[in-house]
Write an enzyme that holds these catalytic residues in place. Structure first.
Site, PDB file in Angstrom:
ATOM      1  CG  ASN A   9      27.972  52.422  33.525  1.00 15.33           C
ATOM      2  OD1 ASN A   9      28.226  53.187  32.596  1.00 15.33           O
ATOM      3  ND2 ASN A   9      28.401  51.165  33.569  1.00 15.33           N
ATOM      4  CD1 TRP A  10      23.684  57.670  32.839  1.00  9.77           C
ATOM      5  CD2 TRP A  10      24.103  59.357  31.419  1.00  9.77           C
ATOM      6  NE1 TRP A  10      23.086  58.800  33.342  1.00  9.77           N
ATOM      7  CE2 TRP A  10      23.331  59.849  32.482  1.00  9.77           C
ATOM      8  CE3 TRP A  10      24.498  60.237  30.406  1.00  9.77           C
ATOM      9  CZ2 TRP A  10      22.946  61.186  32.568  1.00  9.77           C
ATOM     10  CZ3 TRP A  10      24.116  61.569  30.490  1.00  9.77           C
ATOM     11  CH2 TRP A  10      23.346  62.030  31.559  1.00  9.77           C
ATOM     12  CE  LYS A  11      25.717  49.042  32.001  1.00 11.05           C
ATOM     13  NZ  LYS A  11      25.205  47.678  32.077  1.00 11.05           N
ATOM     14  CG  HIS A  95      30.982  47.579  33.921  1.00  8.39           C
ATOM     15  ND1 HIS A  95      30.426  46.714  32.999  1.00  8.39           N
ATOM     16  CD2 HIS A  95      29.977  47.995  34.720  1.00  8.39           C
ATOM     17  CE1 HIS A  95      29.120  46.627  33.238  1.00  8.39           C
ATOM     18  NE2 HIS A  95      28.817  47.399  34.275  1.00  8.39           N
ATOM     19  CD  GLU A 165      28.188  46.292  38.520  1.00  5.29           C
ATOM     20  OE1 GLU A 165      27.139  46.937  38.534  1.00  5.29           O
ATOM     21  OE2 GLU A 165      28.975  46.281  37.563  1.00  5.29           O
ATOM     22  N   GLY A 171      21.901  43.274  33.680  1.00  7.03           N
ATOM     23  CA  GLY A 171      20.975  43.184  32.557  1.00  7.03           C
ATOM     24  C   GLY A 171      19.876  42.155  32.756  1.00  7.03           C
ATOM     25  N   GLY A 232      22.774  50.543  35.980  1.00  4.31           N
ATOM     26  CA  GLY A 232      22.851  50.621  34.528  1.00  4.31           C
ATOM     27  C   GLY A 232      21.550  51.175  33.987  1.00  4.31           C
TER      28      GLY A 232
HETATM   29  P1  PGA Z   1      21.865  46.983  35.096  1.00  3.29           P
HETATM   30  O1  PGA Z   1      23.438  47.107  34.896  1.00  3.29           O
HETATM   31  O2  PGA Z   1      21.506  47.890  36.240  1.00  3.29           O
HETATM   32  O3  PGA Z   1      21.292  47.449  33.782  1.00  3.29           O
HETATM   33  O4  PGA Z   1      21.564  45.538  35.378  1.00  3.29           O
HETATM   34  C1  PGA Z   1      24.242  47.183  36.015  1.00  3.29           C
HETATM   35  C2  PGA Z   1      25.665  47.435  35.630  1.00  3.29           C
HETATM   36  O5  PGA Z   1      26.089  47.084  34.510  1.00  3.29           O
HETATM   37  O6  PGA Z   1      26.410  47.981  36.445  1.00  3.29           O
END
Ligand code: PGA
Length: 250
Positions: A9-11, A95, A165, A171, A232
């Protein structure tokens, strides 16, 4: 059993189409030639179509980070049909970062329905805000699963993917111990088995997401019971992303 699924997930991490194209190219280059996992990349909406059309390979599939459930007077929304036409086969739904903007389980349920209607695979995210010793967080998870999947027909569970999650791990520096993820995934399967076909509940892919990195990947692959990861930060580091995919090769 289907192959494990790794979704990046490139957000909103990439700032331009140029950067997105470079990241995609680097990811493609780093991925192992032989992979025992399905790999999906979910770029921001505007980059989906240009990335999809400039890629002729088959190893990477595309996903969208969200999709709205209805056409019409909804300024700024992007519907399931639109992301499908832009090249997405998977859509992340619910999400934690969208739920934090006010998205409810009911809205998630409608989005899951719209993604299924458009013949794509929803990746339905669920996870507790925090943990407590008494286990109240399991009740929170149970309710969220039931409500987020309230519009899914019994026969359609096999068409979806869940992503567990824990919000507090997204994060964060480290994920929870593999054993505790394993226990929660068992709990999720039990919750699903109450409403859906038992065999489908045992077979549906449940991913883990939150602070997955190359340091913890071995432990998570062998001990968490997850059928893949939703990544992420690791998804925008081509080498780390590839190492995480490689960890599923046995
Ligand atoms: P992260 O995020 O891998 O940066 O902890 C995971 C996510 O938001 O799915």
């Amino acid at each position: 059993m289907s192959k494990p699924l790794i979704i990046g997930n490139w957000k909103a991490y990439v700032s331009s189409l140029k950067e997105a194209k470079k990241l995609f190219k680097d990811v493609e280059k780093e991925l192992p030639r032989v992979m025992d996992a399905d790999v999906v990349v979910a770029p921001p909406h505007p980059f989906l179509y240009p990335l999809k059309t400039s890629y002729s390979g088959k190893r990477i599939a595309f996903g969208a980070q969200d999709a709205f459930f209805e056409q019409g007077a909804h300024t700024g929304e992007v519907t399931a049909g639109m992301v499908k036409d832009s090249g997405a086969r998977f859509v992340i739904v619910g999400h934690a970062e969208r739920r934090a903007q006010g998205e409810t389980d009911l809205q998630v349920a409608k989005k899951v329905g719209a993604v299924l209607d458009a013949k794509m695979t929803p990746i339905v995210c669920i996870g507790e805000q925090s943990r407590d010793r008494e286990g109240h967080y399991l009740k929170e998870l149970e309710t969220s699963i039931q409500e987020s999947l309230s519009l899914v027909e019994a026969s359609s569970l096999k068409k979806i993917v869940l992503a567990y999650e824990p919000v507090w791990a997204i994060g964060a520096p480290l994920p929870p111990p593999a054993r505790s993820i394993r226990e929660t995934i068992i709990f999720i399967r039990k919750t699903l088995a109450l409403r859906f076909d038992r065999d489908d509940a045992l077979r549906v892919r449940i991913l883990y997401g939150g602070a997955v990195s190359e340091e913890v990947v071995e432990e998570l692959v062998s001990g968490s019971g997850a059928n893949g990861f939703l990544l992420g930060r690791a998804s925008i580091d081509p080498k780390m992303f590839a190492d995480i995919v490689r960890a599923w090769n046995r």
